[in-house]
Write a protein that holds these residues in place. Structure first.
Motif: not given
Length: 230
Positions: A138, A197, A212, A214, A216-218, A220-221
């Motif tokens: 990230q 990223q 990344f 969508k 992949d961001y989830k 980390f979330e």
């Protein structure tokens, strides 16, 4: 008496020096096996991690660990981490979130897996040592080093570039048939850097690099929400 005190001080210094972090939060069934024991015992909040400790999280469990330099690790369910020292550990299984504080190059934090050695200098990333082997970065920079043979690194190409690539590289057709359609072989190397990223997927010595998406961001979330709730 003087010798006894000296031995006590030396023993205390050794124990203190070997503490590399502590367990800040535990949810569910998390156990530790120390280098001095053959048994696993349940981890309690506040447990001080020693060099050589192996932390295991089981189904529906996780643990937040803070190292002495304030780096943070979150072990998801079904994960195993072997703590060699404050700057080097081995992730043997599972999914682990890392938020590593800045370090000088010569003291770079390292995560060893069965598919690569990951060197970090101030970064936030996730390592998956599961059936699907991945590194997702990230923030920051990580160096990827091979454990054995050289990596064959492929990077995703945009559609226009890929069409031109196919026209010029007919000998690569079998690679595309075997699941590498849309990727260009960049290099064969023992080590390379991953930029933020981006993510890597490992299949033996074949490595695919993608930007990344969508989901992949989830990832980390998910971990950041766990930390916020603690």
């Amino acid at each position: 008496m003087k010798l006894f005190l000296m031995l006590m001080i030396a023993s205390f210094t050794y124990i203190y020096a070997s503490v590399i972090g502590s367990v800040e939060y535990v949810q569910g069934n998390v156990k530790v096996k120390s280098s001095q024991s053959i048994k696993k015992v349940k981890v309690q909040q506040g447990y001080q991690i020693q060099e050589g400790d192996i932390i295991t999280s089981y189904k529906d469990s996780y643990a937040k660990i803070v190292l002495v330099d304030n780096s943070t690790l979150v072990l998801d369910a079904d994960s195993i981490v072997h703590f060699g020292s404050a700057s080097e550990l081995a992730q043997e299984k599972g999914r682990v979130y890392y938020k590593v504080t800045s370090k000088k190059v010569k003291n770079s934090f390292k995560v060893k897996t069965d598919f690569a050695i990951i060197g970090i200098k101030g970064t936030t990333f996730i390592v998956k040592a599961e059936e699907q082997k991945e590194v997702l970065l990230q923030e920051g920079l990580v160096g990827i080093n091979s454990i054995k043979e050289e990596f064959e690194l492929y990077r995703k190409k945009i559609n226009a570039d890929f069409e031109a690539f196919k026209a010029q590289q007919q000998q690569g057709f079998e690679e595309y048939k075997n699941g590498y359609s849309g990727y260009e072989k960049v290099m064969t190397t023992k080590a390379f850097d991953l930029q933020k990223q981006n993510k890597l997927s490992f299949d033996q010595n074949l490595v695919k690099e993608d930007s990344f998406e969508k989901d992949d961001y989830k990832e980390f979330e998910y971990f950041e929400k766990l930390i916020d709730e603690i």
